[in-house]
Design a protein around this motif. Structure first.
Motif, PDB file in Angstrom:
ATOM      1  N   VAL A  59       1.033  -1.274   0.004  1.00 27.57           N
ATOM      2  CA  VAL A  59      -0.055  -0.090  -0.091  1.00 27.57           C
ATOM      3  C   VAL A  59       1.021   1.259  -0.098  1.00 27.57           C
ATOM      4  CG1 VAL A  59      -1.652   1.428   1.327  1.00 27.57           C
ATOM      5  CG2 VAL A  59      -1.933  -1.133   1.117  1.00 27.57           C
ATOM      6  N   ASN A  60       1.851   1.215   0.746  1.00 27.17           N
ATOM      7  CA  ASN A  60       2.803   2.380   0.997  1.00 27.17           C
ATOM      8  C   ASN A  60       3.594   2.648  -0.307  1.00 27.17           C
ATOM      9  OD1 ASN A  60       2.232   2.954   3.757  1.00 27.17           O
ATOM     10  ND2 ASN A  60       3.851   1.756   4.442  1.00 27.17           N
ATOM     11  N   GLU A  61       4.008   1.549  -0.998  1.00 26.47           N
ATOM     12  CA  GLU A  61       4.583   1.549  -2.220  1.00 26.47           C
ATOM     13  C   GLU A  61       3.874   2.097  -3.438  1.00 26.47           C
ATOM     14  OE1 GLU A  61       6.611  -1.795  -3.652  1.00 26.47           O
ATOM     15  OE2 GLU A  61       7.443  -2.277  -1.506  1.00 26.47           O
ATOM     16  N   ALA A  62       2.435   1.907  -3.627  1.00 27.89           N
ATOM     17  CA  ALA A  62       1.577   2.329  -4.253  1.00 27.89           C
ATOM     18  C   ALA A  62       1.352   3.897  -4.088  1.00 27.89           C
ATOM     19  CB  ALA A  62       0.026   1.424  -4.264  1.00 27.89           C
ATOM     20  N   ILE A  63       1.121   4.122  -2.856  1.00 32.51           N
ATOM     21  CA  ILE A  63       0.987   5.537  -2.589  1.00 32.51           C
ATOM     22  C   ILE A  63       2.105   6.520  -3.177  1.00 32.51           C
ATOM     23  CG2 ILE A  63       0.640   7.113  -0.774  1.00 32.51           C
ATOM     24  CD1 ILE A  63      -0.875   5.410   0.829  1.00 32.51           C
ATOM     25  N   GLU A  64       3.344   5.907  -2.734  1.00 30.53           N
ATOM     26  CA  GLU A  64       4.422   6.758  -3.128  1.00 30.53           C
ATOM     27  C   GLU A  64       4.641   6.841  -4.807  1.00 30.53           C
ATOM     28  OE1 GLU A  64       7.823   4.501  -1.600  1.00 30.53           O
ATOM     29  OE2 GLU A  64       7.314   5.188   0.483  1.00 30.53           O
ATOM     30  N   ALA A  65       3.942   5.472  -5.441  1.00 28.67           N
ATOM     31  CA  ALA A  65       3.983   5.548  -6.978  1.00 28.67           C
ATOM     32  C   ALA A  65       3.136   6.569  -7.417  1.00 28.67           C
ATOM     33  CB  ALA A  65       3.702   4.103  -7.217  1.00 28.67           C
ATOM     34  N   MET A  66       1.802   6.876  -6.685  1.00 35.53           N
ATOM     35  CA  MET A  66       0.995   7.878  -7.283  1.00 35.53           C
ATOM     36  C   MET A  66       1.814   9.165  -6.920  1.00 35.53           C
ATOM     37  SD  MET A  66      -3.026   6.459  -6.180  1.00 35.53           S
ATOM     38  CE  MET A  66      -3.625   7.986  -7.245  1.00 35.53           C
ATOM     39  N   THR A  67       2.227   9.439  -5.944  1.00 37.60           N
ATOM     40  CA  THR A  67       2.805  10.877  -5.792  1.00 37.60           C
ATOM     41  C   THR A  67       3.973  11.072  -6.490  1.00 37.60           C
ATOM     42  OG1 THR A  67       4.508  10.084  -4.267  1.00 37.60           O
ATOM     43  CG2 THR A  67       2.311  10.688  -3.334  1.00 37.60           C
ATOM     44  N   ALA A  68       4.472  10.080  -7.205  1.00 36.12           N
ATOM     45  CA  ALA A  68       5.541  10.178  -8.053  1.00 36.12           C
ATOM     46  C   ALA A  68       4.811  10.548  -9.581  1.00 36.12           C
ATOM     47  CB  ALA A  68       6.512   8.968  -8.287  1.00 36.12           C
ATOM     48  N   LEU A  69       3.740  10.151  -9.743  1.00 32.27           N
ATOM     49  CA  LEU A  69       2.993  10.563 -11.036  1.00 32.27           C
ATOM     50  C   LEU A  69       2.366  11.898 -10.901  1.00 32.27           C
ATOM     51  CD1 LEU A  69       1.140   7.065 -11.502  1.00 32.27           C
ATOM     52  CD2 LEU A  69       2.961   8.059 -12.972  1.00 32.27           C
ATOM     53  N   GLY A  70       2.607  12.567  -9.901  1.00 31.51           N
ATOM     54  CA  GLY A  70       1.932  13.847  -9.733  1.00 31.51           C
ATOM     55  C   GLY A  70       0.640  14.073  -8.921  1.00 31.51           C
ATOM     56  N   TYR A  71       0.331  13.112  -8.267  1.00 30.83           N
ATOM     57  CA  TYR A  71      -0.887  13.109  -7.348  1.00 30.83           C
ATOM     58  C   TYR A  71      -0.381  13.534  -5.856  1.00 30.83           C
ATOM     59  CZ  TYR A  71      -3.651  10.757 -10.864  1.00 30.83           C
ATOM     60  OH  TYR A  71      -4.099  10.360 -12.148  1.00 30.83           O
ATOM     61  N   SER A  72      -1.078  14.372  -5.213  1.00 26.75           N
ATOM     62  CA  SER A  72      -0.816  14.662  -3.950  1.00 26.75           C
ATOM     63  C   SER A  72      -0.877  13.432  -3.038  1.00 26.75           C
ATOM     64  CB  SER A  72      -1.561  15.820  -3.341  1.00 26.75           C
ATOM     65  OG  SER A  72      -3.055  15.490  -2.991  1.00 26.75           O
ATOM     66  N   PRO A  73      -0.234  13.686  -1.792  1.00 30.63           N
ATOM     67  CA  PRO A  73      -0.311  12.386  -0.908  1.00 30.63           C
ATOM     68  C   PRO A  73      -1.684  12.243  -0.389  1.00 30.63           C
ATOM     69  CG  PRO A  73       1.627  13.652  -0.404  1.00 30.63           C
ATOM     70  CD  PRO A  73       1.029  14.476  -1.389  1.00 30.63           C
ATOM     71  N   ALA A  74      -2.416  13.336  -0.120  1.00 26.37           N
ATOM     72  CA  ALA A  74      -3.963  13.391   0.140  1.00 26.37           C
ATOM     73  C   ALA A  74      -4.626  12.603  -0.888  1.00 26.37           C
ATOM     74  CB  ALA A  74      -4.402  14.616   0.351  1.00 26.37           C
ATOM     75  N   GLU A  75      -4.428  12.898  -2.138  1.00 26.75           N
ATOM     76  CA  GLU A  75      -5.370  12.284  -3.276  1.00 26.75           C
ATOM     77  C   GLU A  75      -4.934  10.845  -3.407  1.00 26.75           C
ATOM     78  OE1 GLU A  75      -5.546  15.983  -6.689  1.00 26.75           O
ATOM     79  OE2 GLU A  75      -3.805  14.758  -6.329  1.00 26.75           O
ATOM     80  N   ALA A  76      -3.627  10.426  -3.153  1.00 27.01           N
ATOM     81  CA  ALA A  76      -3.261   8.811  -3.328  1.00 27.01           C
ATOM     82  C   ALA A  76      -3.755   8.198  -2.212  1.00 27.01           C
ATOM     83  CB  ALA A  76      -1.764   8.918  -3.207  1.00 27.01           C
ATOM     84  N   VAL A  77      -3.958   8.800  -1.004  1.00 31.08           N
ATOM     85  CA  VAL A  77      -4.549   8.096   0.357  1.00 31.08           C
ATOM     86  C   VAL A  77      -5.959   7.836  -0.057  1.00 31.08           C
ATOM     87  CG1 VAL A  77      -5.064   8.197   2.667  1.00 31.08           C
ATOM     88  CG2 VAL A  77      -2.752   8.622   1.745  1.00 31.08           C
ATOM     89  N   LYS A  78      -6.504   8.712  -0.551  1.00 32.41           N
ATOM     90  CA  LYS A  78      -7.893   8.839  -0.846  1.00 32.41           C
ATOM     91  C   LYS A  78      -8.384   7.977  -1.960  1.00 32.41           C
ATOM     92  CE  LYS A  78     -11.851  12.082  -1.813  1.00 32.41           C
ATOM     93  NZ  LYS A  78     -12.027  13.417  -2.033  1.00 32.41           N
ATOM     94  N   ALA A  79      -7.543   7.846  -3.043  1.00 34.97           N
ATOM     95  CA  ALA A  79      -7.907   6.474  -3.795  1.00 34.97           C
ATOM     96  C   ALA A  79      -7.688   5.318  -3.326  1.00 34.97           C
ATOM     97  CB  ALA A  79      -6.853   7.031  -5.311  1.00 34.97           C
ATOM     98  N   VAL A  80      -6.452   5.078  -2.642  1.00 36.13           N
ATOM     99  CA  VAL A  80      -6.339   3.642  -2.114  1.00 36.13           C
ATOM    100  C   VAL A  80      -7.459   3.300  -1.231  1.00 36.13           C
ATOM    101  CG1 VAL A  80      -4.712   2.304  -0.565  1.00 36.13           C
ATOM    102  CG2 VAL A  80      -3.732   3.740  -2.556  1.00 36.13           C
ATOM    103  N   ARG A  81      -7.943   4.341  -0.537  1.00 37.11           N
ATOM    104  CA  ARG A  81      -9.070   4.024   0.612  1.00 37.11           C
ATOM    105  C   ARG A  81     -10.206   3.436  -0.260  1.00 37.11           C
ATOM    106  NH1 ARG A  81     -11.952   7.006   3.095  1.00 37.11           N
ATOM    107  NH2 ARG A  81     -12.657   5.488   4.767  1.00 37.11           N
TER     108      ARG A  81
END
Length: 203
Positions: free
Chosen positions: A158-180
């Motif tokens: 999960v953490n790796e997926a969130i980090e990957a999303m932030t690397a793609l330009g999404y904010s950490p908040a957006e990444a956490v929200k999407a994973v949830r």
């Protein structure tokens, strides 16, 4: 002092409304997000309030939901974030976006609010990260940060997926929200989680 005030909207200004109740007009400071959602003058509504009493001022701050009021009360406990600063922050961000930004440690997004610098944003995250919950969709309850960690299978992935999303330009908040928003099961790797999470933000 007042849990809420129910009355008729007598006037609406840029950051304030006048609510008439029993022939008394209450000046209530509200976020701009509340102003945008208010019905027309003359409509009866309920506003949840916080009373700020200082030597030089007595003010009412109002919100349309108990959840918004609860977040506001938590914000004003943070050092250097007073009633007006908290109101400005809630004008700049929705309650959900603010909650996700705090939980995900997204100081950059919080710092975009007027009057909130990087240090203040970091202080908000430090003080409130373990006190802010994520609203569940099915109940009127909240998930704490520890609950989320316990309920998420494959935590490292999960953490790796969130980090990957932030690397793609999404904010950490957006990444956490999407994973949830996705169902994560045992055995799922970061790539699978990432694909499902990206689908939620591309709908």
């Amino acid at each position: 002092m007042y849990a809420y005030i129910k009355g008729e909207i007598a006037d609406i200004a840029e950051d304030m409304l006048v609510l008439e109740c029993n022939n008394i007009g209450y000046n209530i400071r509200v976020p701009s997000s509340v102003i945008q959602r208010l019905p027309a003058v003359g409509t009866t509504i309920k506003i949840y309030t916080y009373t700020s009493v200082r030597e030089d001022a007595f003010q009412l701050f109002g919100f349309l939901s108990k959840d918004d009021l609860d977040i506001y009360k938590k914000l004003i406990t943070v050092n250097s974030i007073g009633p007006k600063g908290a109101l400005g922050l809630m004008s700049a961000m929705s309650t959900d976006d603010l909650r996700f930004a705090i939980i995900s440690g997204d100081a950059k997004t919080i710092a975009k609010a007027p009057g909130i610098g990087k240090k203040s944003a970091e202080r908000i995250i430090l003080d409130l990260r373990d006190k802010i919950g994520l609203q569940t969709d099915s109940q009127n309850s909240e998930l704490s940060v520890s609950d989320i960690a316990e309920n998420m299978a494959a935590k490292n992935e999960v953490n790796e997926a969130i980090e990957a999303m932030t690397a793609l330009g999404y904010s950490p908040a957006e990444a956490v929200k999407a994973v949830r928003q996705i169902t994560i099961t045992d055995g799922m790797d970061a790539g699978e989680i990432l694909k499902l999470a990206l689908k939620t933000v591309m709908r």
